[in-house]
Scaffold this motif. Structure first.
Motif, short mmCIF file in Angstrom:
data_model
loop_
_atom_site.label_atom_id
_atom_site.label_comp_id
_atom_site.label_asym_id
_atom_site.label_seq_id
_atom_site.Cartn_x
_atom_site.Cartn_y
_atom_site.Cartn_z
N ASP A 1 98.23 9.08 85.54
CA ASP A 1 98.75 10.37 85.99
C ASP A 1 100.14 10.55 85.39
O ASP A 1 101.03 9.71 85.59
CB ASP A 1 98.85 10.41 87.51
N THR A 2 100.30 11.65 84.66
CA THR A 2 101.55 11.89 83.93
C THR A 2 102.15 13.22 84.36
O THR A 2 101.47 14.25 84.34
CB THR A 2 101.29 11.89 82.41
N SER A 3 103.39 13.20 84.75
CA SER A 3 104.08 14.42 85.19
C SER A 3 105.57 14.32 84.86
O SER A 3 106.08 13.21 84.63
CB SER A 3 103.85 14.64 86.69
N PRO A 4 106.29 15.44 84.82
CA PRO A 4 105.80 16.81 84.95
C PRO A 4 104.99 17.22 83.73
O PRO A 4 105.07 16.58 82.68
CB PRO A 4 107.08 17.63 85.09
N ARG A 5 104.26 18.28 83.87
CA ARG A 5 103.34 18.67 82.81
C ARG A 5 104.05 19.02 81.50
O ARG A 5 103.51 18.75 80.43
CB ARG A 5 102.49 19.86 83.27
N HIS A 6 105.23 19.61 81.57
CA HIS A 6 105.89 20.02 80.34
C HIS A 6 106.39 18.84 79.51
O HIS A 6 106.83 19.02 78.38
CB HIS A 6 107.03 21.01 80.63
N LEU A 7 106.32 17.62 80.07
CA LEU A 7 106.74 16.43 79.34
C LEU A 7 105.59 15.48 79.04
O LEU A 7 105.80 14.38 78.54
CB LEU A 7 107.83 15.68 80.13
N ALA A 8 104.35 15.92 79.34
CA ALA A 8 103.20 15.02 79.22
C ALA A 8 102.73 14.81 77.80
O ALA A 8 101.96 13.88 77.52
CB ALA A 8 102.04 15.55 80.07
N GLY A 9 103.14 15.65 76.85
CA GLY A 9 102.64 15.54 75.49
C GLY A 9 101.36 16.34 75.31
O GLY A 9 100.77 16.82 76.28
N GLN B 1 96.22 13.71 82.83
CA GLN B 1 95.81 12.35 82.48
C GLN B 1 96.18 12.04 81.02
O GLN B 1 95.81 12.77 80.11
CB GLN B 1 94.31 12.15 82.68
N ARG B 2 96.92 10.95 80.86
CA ARG B 2 97.30 10.46 79.54
C ARG B 2 97.13 8.95 79.52
O ARG B 2 97.07 8.31 80.56
CB ARG B 2 98.76 10.82 79.21
N GLY B 3 97.06 8.39 78.32
CA GLY B 3 97.03 6.95 78.20
C GLY B 3 98.39 6.34 78.54
O GLY B 3 99.42 7.00 78.43
N MET B 4 98.38 5.09 78.98
CA MET B 4 99.63 4.42 79.29
C MET B 4 100.51 4.34 78.04
O MET B 4 100.02 4.02 76.95
CB MET B 4 99.37 3.02 79.84
N HIS B 5 101.78 4.66 78.19
CA HIS B 5 102.73 4.66 77.07
C HIS B 5 102.26 5.60 75.96
O HIS B 5 102.37 5.29 74.77
CB HIS B 5 102.93 3.26 76.50
N LYS C 1 101.85 7.03 86.43
CA LYS C 1 101.33 6.14 87.46
C LYS C 1 99.84 5.95 87.21
O LYS C 1 99.17 6.86 86.71
CB LYS C 1 101.55 6.75 88.85
N PRO C 2 99.29 4.78 87.55
CA PRO C 2 97.84 4.58 87.38
C PRO C 2 97.06 5.67 88.09
O PRO C 2 97.33 6.00 89.25
CB PRO C 2 97.59 3.20 88.01
N SER C 3 96.10 6.27 87.39
CA SER C 3 95.31 7.37 87.96
C SER C 3 94.16 6.84 88.80
O SER C 3 93.59 5.78 88.48
CB SER C 3 94.76 8.24 86.82
N PRO C 4 93.80 7.53 89.87
CA PRO C 4 92.62 7.13 90.63
C PRO C 4 91.33 7.42 89.87
O PRO C 4 90.25 6.95 90.28
CB PRO C 4 92.71 7.98 91.90
N LEU C 5 91.41 8.18 88.79
CA LEU C 5 90.23 8.51 87.99
C LEU C 5 89.91 7.39 87.01
O LEU C 5 90.81 6.78 86.43
CB LEU C 5 90.45 9.81 87.22
N PRO D 1 87.94 6.22 83.36
CA PRO D 1 87.67 6.90 82.08
C PRO D 1 86.39 7.73 82.12
O PRO D 1 86.34 8.82 81.57
CB PRO D 1 87.57 5.74 81.09
N LYS D 2 85.36 7.22 82.79
CA LYS D 2 84.10 7.97 82.88
C LYS D 2 84.28 9.26 83.64
O LYS D 2 83.71 10.30 83.29
CB LYS D 2 83.02 7.12 83.55
N GLN D 3 85.08 9.25 84.69
CA GLN D 3 85.31 10.47 85.46
C GLN D 3 86.07 11.50 84.64
O GLN D 3 85.82 12.70 84.76
CB GLN D 3 86.08 10.14 86.74
N VAL D 4 86.97 11.06 83.79
CA VAL D 4 87.70 11.97 82.91
C VAL D 4 86.73 12.64 81.94
O VAL D 4 86.77 13.85 81.72
CB VAL D 4 88.80 11.23 82.15
N VAL D 5 85.83 11.84 81.36
CA VAL D 5 84.84 12.38 80.43
C VAL D 5 83.87 13.31 81.15
O VAL D 5 83.53 14.38 80.64
CB VAL D 5 84.09 11.23 79.72
N ASP D 6 83.41 12.91 82.33
CA ASP D 6 82.47 13.74 83.09
C ASP D 6 83.10 15.08 83.46
O ASP D 6 82.42 16.13 83.42
CB ASP D 6 82.01 13.02 84.35
N ALA D 7 84.37 15.08 83.82
CA ALA D 7 85.05 16.34 84.16
C ALA D 7 85.09 17.25 82.95
O ALA D 7 84.90 18.47 83.08
CB ALA D 7 86.46 16.04 84.66
#
Length: 275
Positions: A22-30, A210-214, A225-229, A231-237
């Motif tokens: 989980d990456t926030s705020p959105r304007h800094l997520a890349g 959702q972004r990869g770590m680093h 922060k580690p996401s509760p989602l 990788p499969k849930q990200v793809v399914d969404a």
């Protein structure tokens, strides 16, 4: 679905090894994955009309009224994405431009709003900003809570001759002037308010992306922060979103092509029988 199984598989392969954070705020997520934008348009029937072997990409709507251009050779701080509309009936020409580091999910909110039926009443982007708690200063510029992202509706005056929307994210600075620009977005005066509002609403949403770590393109001040989602849930969404877009577009086309009911022929009154 217009997005092929191979394309979906490549998206899944890319995200299968990437543990989401989980990456926030959105304007800094890349920028994230640009296929949030391109797959969504393809699901709505848009096609690539540029050279498949060129890094420059152009996607065109089925009615040829809209184009999305991706031009990575335009430079680091210049606009990489350009969304344009051709004049059609009473709708004038307009364009919108987005820098390289604009999060793909926020740009996708604009393209999703473009391919959906327009609302009956145009929303007010300022109301969305007020609801999100972005404060406006004396000059009318709205700022994020960290002060790094600004939204301005420029009036008709020198040096700007059109009332356009300008959104920018800057590095922090200890001086009155903002620091180096990280990314920008620009909406021409003729852009419908509901498209601007879609961008503003997605930008000010406090839900993390959702972004990869680093993630190398995320700003160092972004919080991860580690996401509760999984990788499969990200793809399914992503896949479910594309299916929903395709279903909505097909339903809209069926409504447009459905023949109008035949008018009921009024019966001619017969003269009363003579006795």
């Amino acid at each position: 679905m217009p997005v092929s199984e191979r394309q979906l598989s490549e998206f899944a392969d890319k995200h299968a090894w990437q543990i989401p954070f989980d990456t926030s705020p959105r304007h800094l997520a890349g920028p994230g994955d640009a296929r949030h934008v391109t797959h969504g348009l393809a699901a709505a029937g848009w096609t690539r009309t540029s050279d498949p072997l060129s890094p420059r990409m152009v996607m065109t709507s089925p009615d040829h009224r809209y184009n999305l251009r991706f031009t990575p050779e335009s430079g680091y701080v210049s606009a990489w994405w350009h969304l344009t509309s051709e004049p059609f009936g009473a709708e004038p020409y307009w364009y919108a431009a987005f820098g390289e580091l604009v999060p793909a999910e926020i740009l996708a909110a604009v393209t999703d709003a473009l391919i959906a039926p327009p609302p009956a009443a145009q929303p007010d982007p300022w109301r969305s900003l007020d609801t999100a708690g972005w404060a406006r200063d004396d000059s009318g510029v709205a700022r994020s809570t960290d002060g790094m992202c600004t939204i301005e509706h420029r009036p008709v005056s020198d040096p700007h001759d059109t009332p356009d929307w300008q959104i920018e994210t800057h590095e922090t600075s200890f001086h009155e002037l903002p620091g180096r620009r990280i990314w920008h977005a620009h909406f021409h005066q003729n852009v419908s308010a509901h498209l601007v509002n879609a961008f503003v609403t997605a930008l000010t949403d406090t839900a993390p992306l959702q972004r990869g770590m680093h993630e190398p393109t995320a700003h160092y001040r972004a919080v991860q922060k580690p996401s509760p989602l999984s990788p499969k849930q990200v793809v399914d969404a992503h896949t479910n979103r594309l299916k929903a877009i395709t279903a909505h577009v097909r339903a809209a086309r069926r409504r447009q092509t459905k023949p109008a009911p035949s008018p009921v022929t009024a019966r001619t009154a017969q003269p009363a029988a003579r006795r």
